[in-house]
Design a protein around this motif. Sequence first.
Motif, PDB file in Angstrom:
ATOM      1  N   MET A   2       0.831  -1.206   0.000  1.00  0.00           N
ATOM      2  CA  MET A   2       0.000   0.000   0.000  1.00  0.00           C
ATOM      3  C   MET A   2       0.867   1.259   0.000  1.00  0.00           C
ATOM      4  SD  MET A   2      -2.501   1.409   2.986  1.00  0.00           S
ATOM      5  CE  MET A   2      -1.012   1.686   3.965  1.00  0.00           C
ATOM      6  N   LEU A   3       1.864   1.302   0.879  1.00  0.00           N
ATOM      7  CA  LEU A   3       2.698   2.510   0.939  1.00  0.00           C
ATOM      8  C   LEU A   3       3.436   2.721  -0.384  1.00  0.00           C
ATOM      9  CD1 LEU A   3       4.169   2.513   4.577  1.00  0.00           C
ATOM     10  CD2 LEU A   3       2.526   4.115   3.593  1.00  0.00           C
ATOM     11  N   LYS A   4       3.944   1.642  -0.962  1.00  0.00           N
ATOM     12  CA  LYS A   4       4.658   1.784  -2.238  1.00  0.00           C
ATOM     13  C   LYS A   4       3.711   2.233  -3.356  1.00  0.00           C
ATOM     14  CE  LYS A   4       8.605  -1.231  -1.426  1.00  0.00           C
ATOM     15  NZ  LYS A   4       9.190  -2.567  -1.580  1.00  0.00           N
ATOM     16  N   TYR A   5       2.512   1.707  -3.324  1.00  0.00           N
ATOM     17  CA  TYR A   5       1.515   2.087  -4.341  1.00  0.00           C
ATOM     18  C   TYR A   5       1.227   3.584  -4.261  1.00  0.00           C
ATOM     19  CZ  TYR A   5      -2.950   1.936  -6.923  1.00  0.00           C
ATOM     20  OH  TYR A   5      -3.962   2.141  -7.819  1.00  0.00           O
ATOM     21  N   VAL A   6       1.051   4.066  -3.035  1.00  0.00           N
ATOM     22  CA  VAL A   6       0.695   5.475  -2.853  1.00  0.00           C
ATOM     23  C   VAL A   6       1.865   6.384  -3.246  1.00  0.00           C
ATOM     24  CG1 VAL A   6      -0.050   7.199  -1.167  1.00  0.00           C
ATOM     25  CG2 VAL A   6      -1.018   4.908  -1.103  1.00  0.00           C
ATOM     26  N   ILE A   7       3.071   5.971  -2.888  1.00  0.00           N
ATOM     27  CA  ILE A   7       4.252   6.758  -3.283  1.00  0.00           C
ATOM     28  C   ILE A   7       4.322   6.845  -4.810  1.00  0.00           C
ATOM     29  CG2 ILE A   7       6.781   6.778  -3.375  1.00  0.00           C
ATOM     30  CD1 ILE A   7       6.754   5.499  -0.557  1.00  0.00           C
ATOM     31  N   ARG A   8       4.190   5.695  -5.458  1.00  0.00           N
ATOM     32  CA  ARG A   8       4.262   5.666  -6.925  1.00  0.00           C
ATOM     33  C   ARG A   8       3.163   6.542  -7.536  1.00  0.00           C
ATOM     34  NH1 ARG A   8       4.176   0.272  -7.395  1.00  0.00           N
ATOM     35  NH2 ARG A   8       6.376   0.067  -6.879  1.00  0.00           N
ATOM     36  N   TYR A   9       1.984   6.456  -6.934  1.00  0.00           N
ATOM     37  CA  TYR A   9       0.842   7.211  -7.459  1.00  0.00           C
ATOM     38  C   TYR A   9       1.104   8.717  -7.427  1.00  0.00           C
ATOM     39  CZ  TYR A   9      -3.903   8.645  -8.458  1.00  0.00           C
ATOM     40  OH  TYR A   9      -4.995   9.218  -9.044  1.00  0.00           O
ATOM     41  N   VAL A  10       1.592   9.229  -6.306  1.00  0.00           N
ATOM     42  CA  VAL A  10       1.791  10.689  -6.247  1.00  0.00           C
ATOM     43  C   VAL A  10       2.969  11.120  -7.110  1.00  0.00           C
ATOM     44  CG1 VAL A  10       0.665  11.078  -4.021  1.00  0.00           C
ATOM     45  CG2 VAL A  10       3.108  10.634  -4.095  1.00  0.00           C
ATOM     46  N   LEU A  11       3.994  10.287  -7.203  1.00  0.00           N
ATOM     47  CA  LEU A  11       5.124  10.656  -8.072  1.00  0.00           C
ATOM     48  C   LEU A  11       4.656  10.743  -9.523  1.00  0.00           C
ATOM     49  CD1 LEU A  11       8.059   8.543  -6.551  1.00  0.00           C
ATOM     50  CD2 LEU A  11       7.684  11.017  -6.343  1.00  0.00           C
ATOM     51  N   GLU A  12       3.760   9.842  -9.902  1.00  0.00           N
ATOM     52  CA  GLU A  12       3.272   9.845 -11.286  1.00  0.00           C
ATOM     53  C   GLU A  12       2.200  10.899 -11.545  1.00  0.00           C
ATOM     54  OE1 GLU A  12       2.019   5.841 -12.178  1.00  0.00           O
ATOM     55  OE2 GLU A  12       4.099   5.131 -12.184  1.00  0.00           O
ATOM     56  N   ASN A  13       1.358  11.140 -10.562  1.00  0.00           N
ATOM     57  CA  ASN A  13       0.204  12.006 -10.805  1.00  0.00           C
ATOM     58  C   ASN A  13       0.339  13.433 -10.296  1.00  0.00           C
ATOM     59  OD1 ASN A  13      -2.079  10.247 -12.045  1.00  0.00           O
ATOM     60  ND2 ASN A  13      -1.063   8.966 -10.529  1.00  0.00           N
ATOM     61  N   ALA A  14       1.371  13.687  -9.510  1.00  0.00           N
ATOM     62  CA  ALA A  14       1.583  15.066  -9.049  1.00  0.00           C
ATOM     63  C   ALA A  14       3.061  15.409  -9.156  1.00  0.00           C
ATOM     64  CB  ALA A  14       1.087  15.221  -7.620  1.00  0.00           C
ATOM     65  N   PRO A  15       3.654  15.197 -10.341  1.00  0.00           N
ATOM     66  CA  PRO A  15       5.102  15.432 -10.453  1.00  0.00           C
ATOM     67  C   PRO A  15       5.475  16.884 -10.143  1.00  0.00           C
ATOM     68  CG  PRO A  15       4.107  15.127 -12.635  1.00  0.00           C
ATOM     69  CD  PRO A  15       3.062  14.759 -11.616  1.00  0.00           C
ATOM     70  N   GLU A  16       4.603  17.832 -10.512  1.00  0.00           N
ATOM     71  CA  GLU A  16       4.935  19.243 -10.265  1.00  0.00           C
ATOM     72  C   GLU A  16       4.992  19.515  -8.760  1.00  0.00           C
ATOM     73  OE1 GLU A  16       2.216  18.308 -12.124  1.00  0.00           O
ATOM     74  OE2 GLU A  16       2.432  19.142 -14.145  1.00  0.00           O
ATOM     75  N   GLU A  17       3.966  19.044  -8.041  1.00  0.00           N
ATOM     76  CA  GLU A  17       3.932  19.265  -6.598  1.00  0.00           C
ATOM     77  C   GLU A  17       5.109  18.558  -5.917  1.00  0.00           C
ATOM     78  OE1 GLU A  17       1.247  18.956  -8.386  1.00  0.00           O
ATOM     79  OE2 GLU A  17       0.001  20.654  -7.767  1.00  0.00           O
ATOM     80  N   MET A  18       5.410  17.345  -6.359  1.00  0.00           N
ATOM     81  CA  MET A  18       6.490  16.601  -5.718  1.00  0.00           C
ATOM     82  C   MET A  18       7.834  17.290  -5.953  1.00  0.00           C
ATOM     83  SD  MET A  18       4.840  14.438  -4.053  1.00  0.00           S
ATOM     84  CE  MET A  18       6.076  13.331  -3.375  1.00  0.00           C
ATOM     85  N   ASN A  19       8.023  17.870  -7.136  1.00  0.00           N
ATOM     86  CA  ASN A  19       9.242  18.652  -7.388  1.00  0.00           C
ATOM     87  C   ASN A  19       9.279  19.900  -6.526  1.00  0.00           C
ATOM     88  OD1 ASN A  19      10.674  17.119  -9.265  1.00  0.00           O
ATOM     89  ND2 ASN A  19       9.323  17.791 -10.930  1.00  0.00           N
ATOM     90  N   PHE A  20       8.124  20.495  -6.360  1.00  0.00           N
ATOM     91  CA  PHE A  20       8.025  21.686  -5.507  1.00  0.00           C
ATOM     92  C   PHE A  20       8.463  21.359  -4.072  1.00  0.00           C
ATOM     93  CE2 PHE A  20       5.595  24.076  -2.379  1.00  0.00           C
ATOM     94  CZ  PHE A  20       5.792  25.399  -2.766  1.00  0.00           C
ATOM     95  N   PHE A  21       7.938  20.257  -3.527  1.00  0.00           N
ATOM     96  CA  PHE A  21       8.326  19.871  -2.159  1.00  0.00           C
ATOM     97  C   PHE A  21       9.824  19.591  -2.099  1.00  0.00           C
ATOM     98  CE2 PHE A  21       3.821  18.132  -2.060  1.00  0.00           C
ATOM     99  CZ  PHE A  21       3.327  19.210  -1.348  1.00  0.00           C
ATOM    100  N   ASN A  22      10.318  18.911  -3.108  1.00  0.00           N
ATOM    101  CA  ASN A  22      11.729  18.548  -3.136  1.00  0.00           C
ATOM    102  C   ASN A  22      12.605  19.801  -3.175  1.00  0.00           C
ATOM    103  OD1 ASN A  22      13.554  16.228  -3.302  1.00  0.00           O
ATOM    104  ND2 ASN A  22      14.185  17.167  -5.228  1.00  0.00           N
ATOM    105  N   GLN A  23      12.114  20.836  -3.830  1.00  0.00           N
ATOM    106  CA  GLN A  23      12.895  22.056  -3.975  1.00  0.00           C
ATOM    107  C   GLN A  23      12.766  22.973  -2.756  1.00  0.00           C
ATOM    108  OE1 GLN A  23      11.987  23.925  -7.721  1.00  0.00           O
ATOM    109  NE2 GLN A  23      13.417  25.615  -7.351  1.00  0.00           N
ATOM    110  N   PHE A  24      11.557  23.110  -2.234  1.00  0.00           N
ATOM    111  CA  PHE A  24      11.328  24.137  -1.213  1.00  0.00           C
ATOM    112  C   PHE A  24      11.069  23.611   0.196  1.00  0.00           C
ATOM    113  CE2 PHE A  24       9.907  26.115  -5.241  1.00  0.00           C
ATOM    114  CZ  PHE A  24      10.860  27.134  -5.290  1.00  0.00           C
ATOM    115  N   VAL A  25      10.723  22.331   0.335  1.00  0.00           N
ATOM    116  CA  VAL A  25      10.332  21.849   1.661  1.00  0.00           C
ATOM    117  C   VAL A  25      11.338  20.852   2.216  1.00  0.00           C
ATOM    118  CG1 VAL A  25       8.559  20.595   2.965  1.00  0.00           C
ATOM    119  CG2 VAL A  25       7.881  22.251   1.214  1.00  0.00           C
ATOM    120  N   ASP A  26      11.785  19.907   1.397  1.00  0.00           N
ATOM    121  CA  ASP A  26      12.623  18.813   1.886  1.00  0.00           C
ATOM    122  C   ASP A  26      13.497  18.340   0.726  1.00  0.00           C
ATOM    123  OD1 ASP A  26      13.674  16.398   2.686  1.00  0.00           O
ATOM    124  OD2 ASP A  26      11.775  15.548   3.386  1.00  0.00           O
TER     125      ASP A  26
END
Length: 461
Positions: free
Chosen positions: A264-288
Amino acid sequence: LVTVRELYRSRETYMDKEITIGGWVRSVRDSKAFGFIVVSDGSYFETLQVVYHDTMANFSEISKLNVGAAIIVKGTLVATPQAKQPFEIQATEILVEGASAPEYPLQKKRHTLEYLRTIPHLRARTNTFQAVFRVRSLIAYAIHQFFQERGFVYVHTPLITGSDCEGAGEMFQVTTMDLNDIPKNEDGSVDFSKDFFGKPTNLTVSGQLNVETYAMAFRNVYTFGPTFRAENSNTTRHAAEFWMIEPEIAFADLQDDMNLAESMLKYVIRYVLENAPEEMNFFNQFVDKGLLERLNGVLNSEFGHVTYTEAIEILEKHNDKFDYKVSWGCDLQTEHERYLTEEIYKRPVFVTDYPKEIKAFYMKMNPDNKTVAAMDCLVPGIGEIIGGSQREDDYEKLLARMNELGLKQEDYQFYLDLRKFGSTRHSGFGLGFERCVMYLTGMGNIRDVIPFPRTVGNCEL
Ligand code: 4AD
Ligand code: MG
């Protein structure tokens, strides 16, 4: 209206065409004959610059707009190769839907997360919270999709209940009685007979006991709803109201339970990386800064496994580093959990087989009679994100444990019945939804991943 996200994703389709967008003003800058407005339309944390000219009839009204105003802009999308942003709108028409008062608290500068917590009704209009709450929504969707794809039945468990699943007594009581005039019995105890339900009730701390009854009918089920804990823990990972995902699987033991949690955790991680790449890059750049590397690492490795007893042996060697020294029998504190997952395993890890004294009454006793078939999943940056177990499926053993702990049999007879009518091996876990959102966004405080946080001393809005 076209969305800003759509413009970013399919810019060729819209370039040099007439488009209309609607959104809120982030800033206004005007010169004599023209001006710039930055608009956020809620579809994306990126904004869109609008250029307007004094050829517009309402030019002076527009120039006087305050930050926060709601506007509709019609104009042509043009490429701006020299600018920071790839394109802007040359406006032909700007309609002011709702002006904004000058005291609007979100001005064009960086506000701290602490300050933004004081305005929970407005903070969703900032870039960070645009990203957080869009991803929170996607994670919820991904979790439902994960279970639905596997045939799990979504069960709506009650929020008002007469039982205390975790036995920790950390419950918010529910009553219709007048607190200034509580009816008492002759012995001085509270008389609940005239209360709404005629007995003491509370907000649920977990849907597990109810969802287990459905697992004994459908086999694989889950609940996903709010839970409430009157824990007096003022930390970055405790809330009084939080959401929990609780799957329950029949004909399944603790290992099956851990396999389900890891998938389940891996599925959810994969899902957000695929479906919210812009947001995930944003977090990677500005949050963590290490977020994407860490999450990708999780996808490419197996979770660690260690028993509580082994974990204590490991941690005892590092007792000099802890405020609270460990020894066999103690509950693991956040500092120990984080040390295990961040320093020893450097990835998510399951700790299993805890002493029965520090776990709930329903967990299956191990053959050693000292530990129970429990598992906690610990992740870097947070500590415990999941708590689960194989359930005691033997009527007599469960009853004996309940008696030991002083639980009233009549309150839990429905639960015992499950062990009388076709009992089977079964297991389940609870994933703290907010902790999951923290883990996937890198946000460091639970108050910043739930729209309206309820924590000790704080119930704004
Ligand atoms: O470990 P917990 O207490 O387990 C249960 O409630 C079981 N009935 C679950 C089950 O087996 N069906 O809580 C599960 C998870 C924790 O691992 C944590 O992530 C989260 O719920 N949690 C909290 N999150 C935010 N604020 C709090 N006060 C939390 N308490 C627990
Ligand atoms: Mg727990």
